[in-house]
Write a protein that holds these residues in place. Structure first.
Motif, mmCIF file in Angstrom:
data_model
loop_
_atom_site.group_PDB
_atom_site.id
_atom_site.type_symbol
_atom_site.label_atom_id
_atom_site.label_comp_id
_atom_site.label_asym_id
_atom_site.label_seq_id
_atom_site.Cartn_x
_atom_site.Cartn_y
_atom_site.Cartn_z
ATOM 1 N N SER A 87 3.881 -4.987 6.641
ATOM 2 C CA SER A 87 4.962 -4.407 7.444
ATOM 3 C C SER A 87 6.255 -4.273 6.656
ATOM 4 O O SER A 87 7.208 -3.633 7.134
ATOM 5 N N SER A 88 6.332 -4.863 5.463
ATOM 6 C CA SER A 88 7.575 -4.828 4.682
ATOM 7 C C SER A 88 7.724 -3.503 3.955
ATOM 8 O O SER A 88 6.779 -2.727 3.818
ATOM 9 N N GLU A 89 8.948 -3.252 3.487
ATOM 10 C CA GLU A 89 9.269 -2.057 2.702
ATOM 11 C C GLU A 89 8.794 -0.779 3.388
ATOM 12 O O GLU A 89 8.100 0.054 2.807
ATOM 13 N N ASN A 90 9.165 -0.675 4.657
ATOM 14 C CA ASN A 90 8.877 0.519 5.455
ATOM 15 C C ASN A 90 7.383 0.814 5.564
ATOM 16 O O ASN A 90 6.977 1.968 5.709
ATOM 17 N N GLY A 91 6.568 -0.244 5.486
ATOM 18 C CA GLY A 91 5.137 -0.068 5.653
ATOM 19 C C GLY A 91 4.428 0.489 4.438
ATOM 20 O O GLY A 91 3.266 0.901 4.529
ATOM 21 N N TYR A 92 5.101 0.474 3.279
ATOM 22 C CA TYR A 92 4.497 1.075 2.083
ATOM 23 C C TYR A 92 3.174 0.415 1.723
ATOM 24 O O TYR A 92 2.200 1.095 1.384
ATOM 25 N N TRP A 93 3.097 -0.916 1.796
ATOM 26 C CA TRP A 93 1.888 -1.612 1.346
ATOM 27 C C TRP A 93 0.705 -1.340 2.266
ATOM 28 O O TRP A 93 -0.447 -1.483 1.863
ATOM 29 N N ASN A 94 0.996 -0.920 3.488
ATOM 30 C CA ASN A 94 -0.091 -0.540 4.390
ATOM 31 C C ASN A 94 -0.819 0.699 3.872
ATOM 32 O O ASN A 94 -2.024 0.872 4.110
ATOM 33 N N LEU A 95 -0.100 1.565 3.148
ATOM 34 C CA LEU A 95 -0.733 2.746 2.561
ATOM 35 C C LEU A 95 -1.730 2.339 1.474
ATOM 36 O O LEU A 95 -2.793 2.939 1.337
ATOM 37 N N VAL A 96 -1.374 1.310 0.707
ATOM 38 C CA VAL A 96 -2.298 0.786 -0.306
ATOM 39 C C VAL A 96 -3.525 0.189 0.380
ATOM 40 O O VAL A 96 -4.672 0.413 -0.041
ATOM 41 N N PHE A 97 -3.285 -0.565 1.443
ATOM 42 C CA PHE A 97 -4.380 -1.239 2.147
ATOM 43 C C PHE A 97 -5.357 -0.234 2.751
ATOM 44 O O PHE A 97 -6.563 -0.492 2.825
ATOM 45 N N ARG A 98 -4.869 0.916 3.174
ATOM 46 C CA ARG A 98 -5.776 1.942 3.705
ATOM 47 C C ARG A 98 -6.762 2.400 2.633
ATOM 48 O O ARG A 98 -7.933 2.664 2.912
ATOM 49 N N GLY A 99 -6.293 2.508 1.402
ATOM 50 C CA GLY A 99 -7.197 2.850 0.305
ATOM 51 C C GLY A 99 -8.218 1.757 0.054
ATOM 52 O O GLY A 99 -9.387 2.030 -0.230
ATOM 53 N N VAL A 100 -7.788 0.491 0.185
ATOM 54 C CA VAL A 100 -8.700 -0.644 0.037
ATOM 55 C C VAL A 100 -9.799 -0.580 1.091
ATOM 56 O O VAL A 100 -10.990 -0.760 0.790
ATOM 57 N N LEU A 101 -9.414 -0.312 2.334
ATOM 58 C CA LEU A 101 -10.390 -0.251 3.428
ATOM 59 C C LEU A 101 -11.387 0.886 3.228
ATOM 60 O O LEU A 101 -12.579 0.740 3.511
ATOM 61 N N LYS A 102 -10.893 2.023 2.727
ATOM 62 C CA LYS A 102 -11.784 3.168 2.498
ATOM 63 C C LYS A 102 -12.815 2.829 1.408
ATOM 64 O O LYS A 102 -14.011 3.132 1.550
ATOM 65 N N ALA A 103 -12.380 2.170 0.342
ATOM 66 C CA ALA A 103 -13.303 1.793 -0.729
ATOM 67 C C ALA A 103 -14.320 0.772 -0.228
ATOM 68 O O ALA A 103 -15.510 0.836 -0.563
ATOM 69 N N GLN A 104 -13.854 -0.188 0.571
ATOM 70 C CA GLN A 104 -14.783 -1.179 1.124
ATOM 71 C C GLN A 104 -15.840 -0.501 1.995
ATOM 72 O O GLN A 104 -17.026 -0.847 1.931
ATOM 73 N N LYS A 105 -15.427 0.488 2.760
ATOM 74 C CA LYS A 105 -16.375 1.230 3.602
ATOM 75 C C LYS A 105 -17.386 1.973 2.739
ATOM 76 O O LYS A 105 -18.596 1.973 3.028
ATOM 77 N N ASP A 106 -16.916 2.597 1.669
ATOM 78 C CA ASP A 106 -17.815 3.354 0.789
ATOM 79 C C ASP A 106 -18.824 2.453 0.081
ATOM 80 O O ASP A 106 -19.911 2.897 -0.292
#
Length: 346
Positions: free
Chosen positions: A69-88
């Motif tokens: 939730s910090s830095e205007n939610g920027y790190w959540n954008l990184v985490f979305r990429g992590v979740l997509k890779a985990q799904k793949d």
């Protein structure tokens, strides 16, 4: 030939041989040379099947991030990429366990990493915004596997680093702002808590202006948090008369746009900011800021997971990945939520 036989011939431990084979952790030069000679002379090849059985059918890696939730939610954008890779990679029983730390709380990073280590996790994807703690943890646990996102940890030896070249990113920002505000007298830039990444971007920004023969006055400030921005603007405006341009080397550009470039302000400041967060996207669409530089956070998260899979599960050699910068103006920015989520994705 087995790892045990190589260790016996080289007069080292099996752990040392393992570090040389998989290129992780520190090994003294003379030992590394002996081990590599034995490997080459005997044409040794790692047994991938045996290794993966040893690793267990359910591989779990740790993803250590600043608060999403910090830095205007920027790190959540990184985490979305992590979740997509985990799904793949779900079919390969490869899972990611995410833990957040508070970069403003001393010891938070170390506490989270130690918790993962205590649960048997020895492979990490980390965003090391607490450089001192990250360096100490990585050097103390050289037997672990590390991939770094969005940062460099001096003297540490990760499997690979994934991120933008911050210095070059700052030069890009300088080129863009010099075209947006060619007659500028005063340009403001800043960092929060002397952030290493922000400082590198500012260094590149300053060097661009200097090498281009620009005579603009570049004012550099250091802040603790965004709540100090209104007072900073008032102080700089009183001291220098007006602010013609602003370079935000982090996601805080929209704060300046909301104060300076609203309907009741006659003096427009050209603003270049980093990070395609939702707040910056909205400010760009309203004309409050002029340009956003995106370092493809989704891609960084995705590649972090995938490269660790390649190294640990497939025993492949991996290398650093330099992320290219996306440049967004109001005319070319993605508008749909799905497009926004996938900015910079593979």
């Amino acid at each position: 030939m087995t790892i045990k036989e190589i260790a016996r011939l080289a007069d080292v431990s099996t752990g040392t041989v393992d570090r040389v084979i998989h290129n992780r952790g520190y090994v003294r030069a003379d030992k590394k040379s002996r081990i590599k000679k034995i490997i080459n002379d005997n044409d040794y090849k790692p047994n991938l099947c045996a290794r993966n059985l040893k690793l267990n059918s359910n591989m779990v890696v740790g993803f250590v991030s600043p608060l999403l939730s910090s830095e205007n939610g920027y790190w959540n954008l990184v985490f979305r990429g992590v979740l997509k890779a985990q799904k793949d990679l779900a079919d390969f029983s490869y899972k990611v366990r995410m833990e957040e730390y508070d970069r403003n709380e001393i010891g938070s990073f170390t506490k989270v990493c130690n918790m993962l280590l205590a649960d048997g996790i020895k492979s990490f994807i980390i965003i090391p915004k607490c450089l001192k703690e990250a360096k100490e943890f990585m050097l103390r646990h050289s037997e672990c596997n590390f991939i770094l996102l969005d940062s460099v940890v001096p003297d540490a030896m990760p499997l690979c680093k994934i991120g933008e070249d911050s210095y070059k990113g700052g030069r890009i920002a300088g080129r863009i702002l010099s075209m947006m505000a060619p007659g500028a007298d005063n340009i403001l830039t800043f960092s929060f808590n002397d952030s290493y990444i922000s400082k590198e971007r500012i260094r590149g920004f300053r060097d661009y202006y200097s090498e281009a023969g620009k005579s603009e006055n570049i004012i550099e400030e250091n802040l603790k948090n965004p709540s100090e921005i209104p007072a900073l603007i008032n102080r700089i405006s009183k001291e220098f008369g007006r602010i013609d341009g602003i370079f935000s080397p982090c996601s805080a550009g929209h704060y300046f746009g909301e104060i300076l470039n609203t309907a009741d302000k006659s003096d427009y400041a050209s603003i270049v900011t980093y990070d395609f967060t939702l707040d910056n996207k909205n400010a760009l669409s309203k004309g409050q800021i002029g340009c956003i530089l995106s370092q493809r956070p989704f891609t960084q998260g995705y590649e972090g997971v995938y490269q660790l899979y390649r190294s640990i599960m497939l025993c492949q050699q991996i290398e650093d990945i330099e992320i290219q910068v996306d440049i967004f103006f109001a005319e070319n920015m993605p508008y749909g939520e799905e497009e926004y989520r996938l900015v910079g994705s593979s």
